[in-house]
Design a protein around this motif. Structure first.
Motif, PDB file in Angstrom:
ATOM      1  N   LEU A   9       1.215  -0.916  -0.078  1.00 57.67           N
ATOM      2  CA  LEU A   9      -0.034   0.034   0.189  1.00 57.67           C
ATOM      3  C   LEU A   9       0.772   1.012   0.219  1.00 57.67           C
ATOM      4  O   LEU A   9       0.518   2.026  -0.562  1.00 57.67           O
ATOM      5  CB  LEU A   9      -0.486   0.033   1.407  1.00 57.67           C
ATOM      6  N   PRO A  10       1.482   1.500   0.818  1.00 55.14           N
ATOM      7  CA  PRO A  10       2.408   2.740   0.410  1.00 55.14           C
ATOM      8  C   PRO A  10       3.638   2.887  -0.379  1.00 55.14           C
ATOM      9  O   PRO A  10       3.834   3.489  -0.732  1.00 55.14           O
ATOM     10  CB  PRO A  10       3.286   2.646   2.335  1.00 55.14           C
ATOM     11  N   GLY A  11       3.537   1.210  -0.565  1.00 56.48           N
ATOM     12  CA  GLY A  11       4.689   1.323  -2.209  1.00 56.48           C
ATOM     13  C   GLY A  11       4.375   2.074  -2.947  1.00 56.48           C
ATOM     14  O   GLY A  11       4.904   1.985  -3.930  1.00 56.48           O
ATOM     15  N   THR A  12       2.905   2.273  -2.968  1.00 53.50           N
ATOM     16  CA  THR A  12       2.159   1.967  -4.600  1.00 53.50           C
ATOM     17  C   THR A  12       2.039   3.400  -4.545  1.00 53.50           C
ATOM     18  O   THR A  12       2.358   4.145  -5.544  1.00 53.50           O
ATOM     19  CB  THR A  12       0.686   1.075  -4.529  1.00 53.50           C
ATOM     20  N   LEU A  13       2.468   4.432  -3.562  1.00 51.85           N
ATOM     21  CA  LEU A  13       1.762   6.149  -3.333  1.00 51.85           C
ATOM     22  C   LEU A  13       2.471   6.390  -3.539  1.00 51.85           C
ATOM     23  O   LEU A  13       2.896   7.102  -4.824  1.00 51.85           O
ATOM     24  CB  LEU A  13       1.399   5.848  -1.977  1.00 51.85           C
ATOM     25  N   GLN A 192      12.049   4.005  -3.369  1.00 48.87           N
ATOM     26  CA  GLN A 192      11.942   3.863  -2.063  1.00 48.87           C
ATOM     27  C   GLN A 192      10.616   2.670  -2.519  1.00 48.87           C
ATOM     28  O   GLN A 192       9.655   1.214  -1.787  1.00 48.87           O
ATOM     29  CB  GLN A 192      11.488   4.974  -1.580  1.00 48.87           C
ATOM     30  N   GLY A 193       9.621   3.212  -3.783  1.00 47.18           N
ATOM     31  CA  GLY A 193       8.421   2.548  -3.729  1.00 47.18           C
ATOM     32  C   GLY A 193       8.894   0.730  -4.283  1.00 47.18           C
ATOM     33  O   GLY A 193       8.093   0.224  -3.784  1.00 47.18           O
ATOM     34  N   LEU A 194       9.140   1.283  -5.363  1.00 46.82           N
ATOM     35  CA  LEU A 194       9.759  -0.025  -5.815  1.00 46.82           C
ATOM     36  C   LEU A 194      10.659  -1.388  -4.869  1.00 46.82           C
ATOM     37  O   LEU A 194      10.142  -2.382  -4.750  1.00 46.82           O
ATOM     38  CB  LEU A 194      11.345  -0.074  -6.882  1.00 46.82           C
ATOM     39  N   TRP A 195      11.305  -0.725  -3.455  1.00 46.17           N
ATOM     40  CA  TRP A 195      11.936  -1.386  -2.542  1.00 46.17           C
ATOM     41  C   TRP A 195      10.754  -1.614  -1.700  1.00 46.17           C
ATOM     42  O   TRP A 195      11.064  -2.957  -1.403  1.00 46.17           O
ATOM     43  CB  TRP A 195      13.140  -0.412  -1.658  1.00 46.17           C
ATOM     44  N   PHE A 196       9.614  -0.849  -1.110  1.00 41.65           N
ATOM     45  CA  PHE A 196       8.755  -1.963  -0.494  1.00 41.65           C
ATOM     46  C   PHE A 196       8.190  -2.908  -1.295  1.00 41.65           C
ATOM     47  O   PHE A 196       7.531  -3.860  -0.652  1.00 41.65           O
ATOM     48  CB  PHE A 196       7.749  -0.107  -0.462  1.00 41.65           C
ATOM     49  N   TYR A 197       7.337  -2.464  -2.517  1.00 40.45           N
ATOM     50  CA  TYR A 197       7.296  -4.018  -3.164  1.00 40.45           C
ATOM     51  C   TYR A 197       8.162  -4.869  -3.200  1.00 40.45           C
ATOM     52  O   TYR A 197       7.711  -6.470  -2.617  1.00 40.45           O
ATOM     53  CB  TYR A 197       6.914  -3.120  -4.602  1.00 40.45           C
TER      54      TYR A 197
END
Length: 274
Positions: A9-13, A192-197
């Motif tokens: 969810l935060p990664g998508t944002l 950062q978003g990609l690393w959350f994923y």
């Protein structure tokens, strides 16, 4: 301990905002390099200006939804135990505090752009955004949930990427005409978003390294060699993401430059070729 949805969810944002930031920076620079200015957020064209503030609405709405998930759903409204904050949900309270900072940034930006109550310059908005990233950095660095082993290594790499977001955002306030700074900020947010994923799919999905497993909300590796192999895999994954993002940026710039290049930029290229 996290979860797959808690990272996606935060990664998508972050991913959506970061990609849009990169594209907008490339387009604004190619269109008119002399008047280029760093922007902490970018307008969305079309539909007679109705989508102008879509990015800010996405930040405010996404942060608020995730905030409600962390503060209301995850805690089951059990905020206090024996007159104290519920120790079982301290990580949820911390996540909510981080999300509150991004919500405040989006709200302040909207008030600054749409009303006369808070007319802040772009540099000040950059510092507000940097404050939100600082809150995120401090959260993951001094997390009440002790991340150890392979999970801790993935969160360490996440902290490094958040630090890049802080530095590039502050640099945007100090160097308001720098195209590399604005582009670097978009790249850092995207990574950062990609690393959350990547964390979600590796630690809580189908990409768990051999010799490691998720059991009873803990990630453990059978041997130290398995943990080391997992950490080396994390290094390779981060390198691949960085290489992929930089390659995508190069291709995007080539496309934007060929289609939207300003006459001044063409003249400078012609002089250099000559």
């Amino acid at each position: 301990m996290g979860s797959f949805k808690g990272h996606v969810l935060p990664g998508t944002l972050f991913l959506v905002v970061g990609v849009w930031h990169i594209w907008s920076a490339l387009l604004r620079f190619a269109s008119n390099p002399k008047s280029f200015r760093v922007r902490v957020w970018n307008t969305v064209p079309g539909f007679d200006g109705k989508l102008k503030y879509l990015e800010l609405y996405l930040v405010v709405g996404g942060a608020f939804i995730d905030l409600c998930v962390e503060l209301l759903y995850s805690t089951h409204l059990k905020f206090f135990v024996n007159g104290q904050l519920n120790p079982s949900h301290m990580n949820d309270f911390e996540h909510a505090g981080m999300l509150l900072m991004f919500f405040i940034f989006g709200l302040v930006s909207l008030l600054s752009q749409k009303t006369r109550f808070l007319p802040l310059p772009e540099g000040a908005l950059c510092l507000v955004a940097a404050t939100a990233f600082c809150a995120e950095y401090l959260l993951f660095y001094f997390h009440s949930t002790t991340h150890k082993g392979l999970e801790g290594y993935y969160h360490l790499l996440l902290v490094l990427l958040i630090g890049l977001c802080v530095l590039s955002t502050v640099a945007g306030a100090l160097l308001p005409t720098s195209f590399p700074v604005d582009l670097s900020n978009g790249i850092a947010i995207t990574l950062q978003g990609l690393w959350f994923y990547q964390t979600a799919f590796t630690l809580y999905g189908p990409m768990m390294p051999d010799g490691c497993l998720l059991k009873e909300d803990n990630i453990s590796c059978r041997t130290m060699d398995s943990q080391v192999r997992g950490e080396l895999l994390a290094n390779f994954q981060l390198f691949s993401l960085v290489l992929g993002v930089l390659g995508a940026v190069a291709v995007s710039y080539t496309f934007v430059d060929s289609k939207y290049r300003h006459s001044d930029l063409r003249s400078s290229h012609a002089i250099q070729d000559g």
